[in-house]
Design a protein around this motif. Structure first.
Motif, PDB file in Angstrom:
ATOM      1  N   PRO B  75       0.822  -1.231   0.000  1.00  0.00           N
ATOM      2  CA  PRO B  75       0.000   0.000   0.000  1.00  0.00           C
ATOM      3  C   PRO B  75       0.849   1.271   0.000  1.00  0.00           C
ATOM      4  O   PRO B  75       0.516   2.241  -0.692  1.00  0.00           O
ATOM      5  CB  PRO B  75      -0.807  -0.113   1.298  1.00  0.00           C
ATOM      6  CG  PRO B  75      -0.871  -1.560   1.589  1.00  0.00           C
ATOM      7  CD  PRO B  75       0.438  -2.119   1.108  1.00  0.00           C
ATOM      8  N   ARG B  79       0.852   4.253  -2.925  1.00  0.00           N
ATOM      9  CA  ARG B  79       0.545   5.670  -2.678  1.00  0.00           C
ATOM     10  C   ARG B  79       1.490   6.590  -3.451  1.00  0.00           C
ATOM     11  O   ARG B  79       1.245   7.787  -3.554  1.00  0.00           O
ATOM     12  CB  ARG B  79       0.624   5.970  -1.186  1.00  0.00           C
ATOM     13  CG  ARG B  79      -0.519   5.331  -0.415  1.00  0.00           C
ATOM     14  CD  ARG B  79      -0.418   5.570   1.059  1.00  0.00           C
ATOM     15  NE  ARG B  79      -1.341   4.676   1.763  1.00  0.00           N
ATOM     16  CZ  ARG B  79      -1.480   4.642   3.076  1.00  0.00           C
ATOM     17  NH1 ARG B  79      -0.758   5.443   3.838  1.00  0.00           N
ATOM     18  NH2 ARG B  79      -2.330   3.811   3.630  1.00  0.00           N
ATOM     19  N   LEU B 102     -10.338  10.434  -2.278  1.00  0.00           N
ATOM     20  CA  LEU B 102     -10.140   9.097  -1.713  1.00  0.00           C
ATOM     21  C   LEU B 102      -8.680   8.768  -1.336  1.00  0.00           C
ATOM     22  O   LEU B 102      -8.420   8.279  -0.222  1.00  0.00           O
ATOM     23  CB  LEU B 102     -10.694   8.049  -2.694  1.00  0.00           C
ATOM     24  CG  LEU B 102     -10.968   6.658  -2.129  1.00  0.00           C
ATOM     25  CD1 LEU B 102     -11.972   6.705  -0.996  1.00  0.00           C
ATOM     26  CD2 LEU B 102     -11.461   5.738  -3.239  1.00  0.00           C
ATOM     27  N   PRO B 103      -7.701   9.047  -2.222  1.00  0.00           N
ATOM     28  CA  PRO B 103      -6.314   8.704  -1.857  1.00  0.00           C
ATOM     29  C   PRO B 103      -5.827   9.445  -0.601  1.00  0.00           C
ATOM     30  O   PRO B 103      -4.950   8.938   0.102  1.00  0.00           O
ATOM     31  CB  PRO B 103      -5.509   9.127  -3.089  1.00  0.00           C
ATOM     32  CG  PRO B 103      -6.486   9.111  -4.207  1.00  0.00           C
ATOM     33  CD  PRO B 103      -7.782   9.564  -3.599  1.00  0.00           C
ATOM     34  N   ARG B 105      -8.010  10.526   1.852  1.00  0.00           N
ATOM     35  CA  ARG B 105      -8.855  10.051   2.964  1.00  0.00           C
ATOM     36  C   ARG B 105      -8.333   8.739   3.540  1.00  0.00           C
ATOM     37  O   ARG B 105      -8.364   8.532   4.753  1.00  0.00           O
ATOM     38  CB  ARG B 105     -10.276   9.864   2.419  1.00  0.00           C
ATOM     39  CG  ARG B 105     -11.328   9.720   3.474  1.00  0.00           C
ATOM     40  CD  ARG B 105     -12.688   9.789   2.814  1.00  0.00           C
ATOM     41  NE  ARG B 105     -13.702   9.219   3.661  1.00  0.00           N
ATOM     42  CZ  ARG B 105     -14.940   8.981   3.293  1.00  0.00           C
ATOM     43  NH1 ARG B 105     -15.329   9.267   2.064  1.00  0.00           N
ATOM     44  NH2 ARG B 105     -15.810   8.458   4.122  1.00  0.00           N
ATOM     45  N   ILE B 106      -7.844   7.850   2.660  1.00  0.00           N
ATOM     46  CA  ILE B 106      -7.386   6.545   3.156  1.00  0.00           C
ATOM     47  C   ILE B 106      -6.081   6.648   3.956  1.00  0.00           C
ATOM     48  O   ILE B 106      -5.698   5.715   4.646  1.00  0.00           O
ATOM     49  CB  ILE B 106      -7.233   5.502   2.014  1.00  0.00           C
ATOM     50  CG1 ILE B 106      -6.296   6.004   0.938  1.00  0.00           C
ATOM     51  CG2 ILE B 106      -8.577   5.126   1.428  1.00  0.00           C
ATOM     52  CD1 ILE B 106      -5.012   5.277   0.869  1.00  0.00           C
TER      53      ILE B 106
END
Lengths: 300, 218
Positions: B75, B79, B102-103, B105-106
């Motif tokens: 992960p 990123r 989204l990128p 927020r995660i």
């Protein structure tokens, strides 16, 4: 600038958990009923054991060539001198004969050599050495023997232990079924959201993050189902307690005693019942988390 | 930045669909990947964004051998990579704003921390007015721009795009390519798979040609 709150990453409508909620609520109700039965068994055994262990009986049989009155007097003296005996009650021969009536019929015991029965109330804080007392009675009083009720107590304890084990086995089966249902539901949710999970993976979300988005729904489901189950079980106990004529007075009294016992007694039973939603929440959360992590690890 | 040495890929027990793929992209490069449909372009991109593991060979990203990368590190590596999919892969239940965010927020960032950046980027790709709209109501071009915005919001070091102009008209295709060139000027390495030869000529960037699973310079 957009002001809306961020939407849920996993859409709740993709795989609703209504079926799981209902089945888990039923499981929790069954678990509460099993806990109620277990509580009643333990309470009854405590009461019976207490009654049996605080009393003993001496039987004085009639023997040829022996004066029963003299032996009875000797026995009373012996018992009076023994420490740990709070009271000695010699049962009237008519009362003793009445105990045999269910087997022999009324008026058929007049000529029978019915033994004299002497009830001993034991001092519970300082009980006598029953083994030594039994030996002394046998040796010093002709035809006398001590019945300590230990055989009955042992049988009651054995029966209660079997019933308790049965209740625990039912609880274990319920827990295992709940685990299996949660695993199945977790897989369904993950399959229904496969595309969302793929996108989350590809933007760099960790497995733990994805699992948290999904398992918080299982946490809510477990808690809600557990509370519903307890509520339903309490309602069942209440209905049983109020409908003595239909359900039988024994069951009604038992249900009432579960709900309305004095706080010192009912506290443990209520605590055991309230442990059900906690256990349901833990099962739902831990099982779904472990299932998710295991499944997500297999997705690159 | 990106290095592949004798990489081969096969699905299950099937034939090898990528054979001896060897190339490198330096930091700040802009490169096309071209070839006919079914040549293996998407598979090669999937290898690069770690959605697949090669059956043989070495893939190195940012100096790290990704074939030996432990699962928890994947992960973090992803990123650093932005991906634009041919089919957009937007989440229909989230607004355009939430999709683009989204990128961020995660990674645990709060909405207040990234809201302005997301709105600025949406304005840059011409979607500010659609921030609260859901993907099903967006046009193909708007979806593509939202997908690009999501791919670049976290300022990735490497941007991979799979047929990013496949669903848009020529004018929008040129505009999207202009976006990629702007990002490249800001330091992002860009690798774009396309079969649009005209677009490659217009851009003037180098291209690798993939055919029958094998690579050659175009």
């Amino acid at each position: 600038m957009t002001t809306a709150k961020p939407g849920p990453i996993i859409p709740p409508e993709a795989a609703p958990l209504r079926t799981l909620t209902v089945t888990m609520a039923v499981m929790c109700t069954l678990a509460c009923l099993a806990i109620g039965a277990l509580t009643l068994i333990n309470r009854a055994v405590d009461q019976w054991s207490h009654g049996l262990s605080s009393e003993a009986t001496v039987q004085l049989r009639q023997m040829q060539g022996v004066d029963p009155q003299a032996e009875l007097a000797k026995l009373q003296t012996l018992l009076g001198q023994t420490a740990g005996i709070a009271a000695v009650t010699v049962m009237d021969p008519k009362d003793a004969a009445r105990l045999l009536e269910p087997w022999l019929g009324t008026g058929n015991t007049a000529d029978l050599p019915i033994p004299r029965l002497i009830r001993l109330s034991l001092d519970e804080t300082h009980p006598p050495d029953l083994e030594a007392l039994a030996n002394r009675i046998t040796i010093e009083v002709k035809g006398a023997s001590l019945d300590t009720h230990q055989r009955w107590q042992a049988e009651l304890t054995r029966m209660a232990r079997s019933l308790s084990l049965l209740a625990y086995a039912i609880l274990a089966l319920i827990a295992a079924s709940a685990v299996a249902m949660v695993i199945f539901a977790t897989r369904t949710v993950l399959d229904a959201n496969r595309q969302v999970v793929d996108v989350l993976h590809l933007v760099g979300a960790r497995d733990g993050y994805i699992a948290r988005q999904i398992d918080r729904r299982f946490l809510a489901t477990g808690l809600y189902a557990g509370l519903m189950g307890v509520g339903l079980a309490l309602l069942i106990f209440l209905i049983l307690g109020l409908s003595g004529r239909v359900s039988g007075e024994g069951l009604a009294a038992a249900s009432r005693s579960l709900l309305f016992a004095p706080p010192t007694v009912s506290l443990t039973s209520y605590a055991a019942l309230l442990a059900v939603p906690v256990a349901a929440t833990a099962i739902a959360l831990i099982t779904s988390r472990l299932t998710l992590i295991r499944m997500l690890r297999n997705v690159l | 930045m990106v290095r592949l040495d004798a990489v081969g890929l096969r699905y299950g027990g099937g034939p090898e669909i990528l054979k001896d793929i060897t190339f490198r992209l330096d930091p700040g490069a802009f490169c096309f990947l071209t070839g006919p449909s079914g040549a293996g372009k998407t598979s090669l991109l999937r290898l690069l964004f770690l959605a697949l593991k090669p059956t043989r060979g070495l893939i190195s990203l940012f100096g790290e051998d990704v074939t030996a990368l432990p699962q928890p590190a994947i992960p973090l590596m992803r990123r650093r990579i932005g991906v634009v999919f041919q089919d957009f892969r937007l989440l229909d239940h989230l607004t355009t704003f939430d999709n683009v965010a989204l990128p961020l927020r995660i990674t645990g960032q709060r909405r207040e921390a990234y809201a302005q950046d997301v709105m600025d980027l949406l304005a840059w790709v011409g979607l500010a007015h659609q921030a609260d709209a859901f993907p099903p109501v967006l046009s193909g071009g708007e979806k593509q721009r939202a997908a690009i915005a999501r791919a670049v919001i976290s300022r990735p070091e490497l941007l991979l795009a799979d047929e990013p102009t496949g669903n848009v008209d020529p004018a929008l295709a040129r505009r999207l390519m202009h976006l990629f060139l702007e990002l490249n000027k800001q330091g992002t390495t860009v690798f774009v798979a396309t079969h649009d030869e005209q677009l490659i000529r217009q851009t003037g960037a180098p291209a690798l040609h993939l055919e029958h699973g094998q690579l050659r310079a175009a």
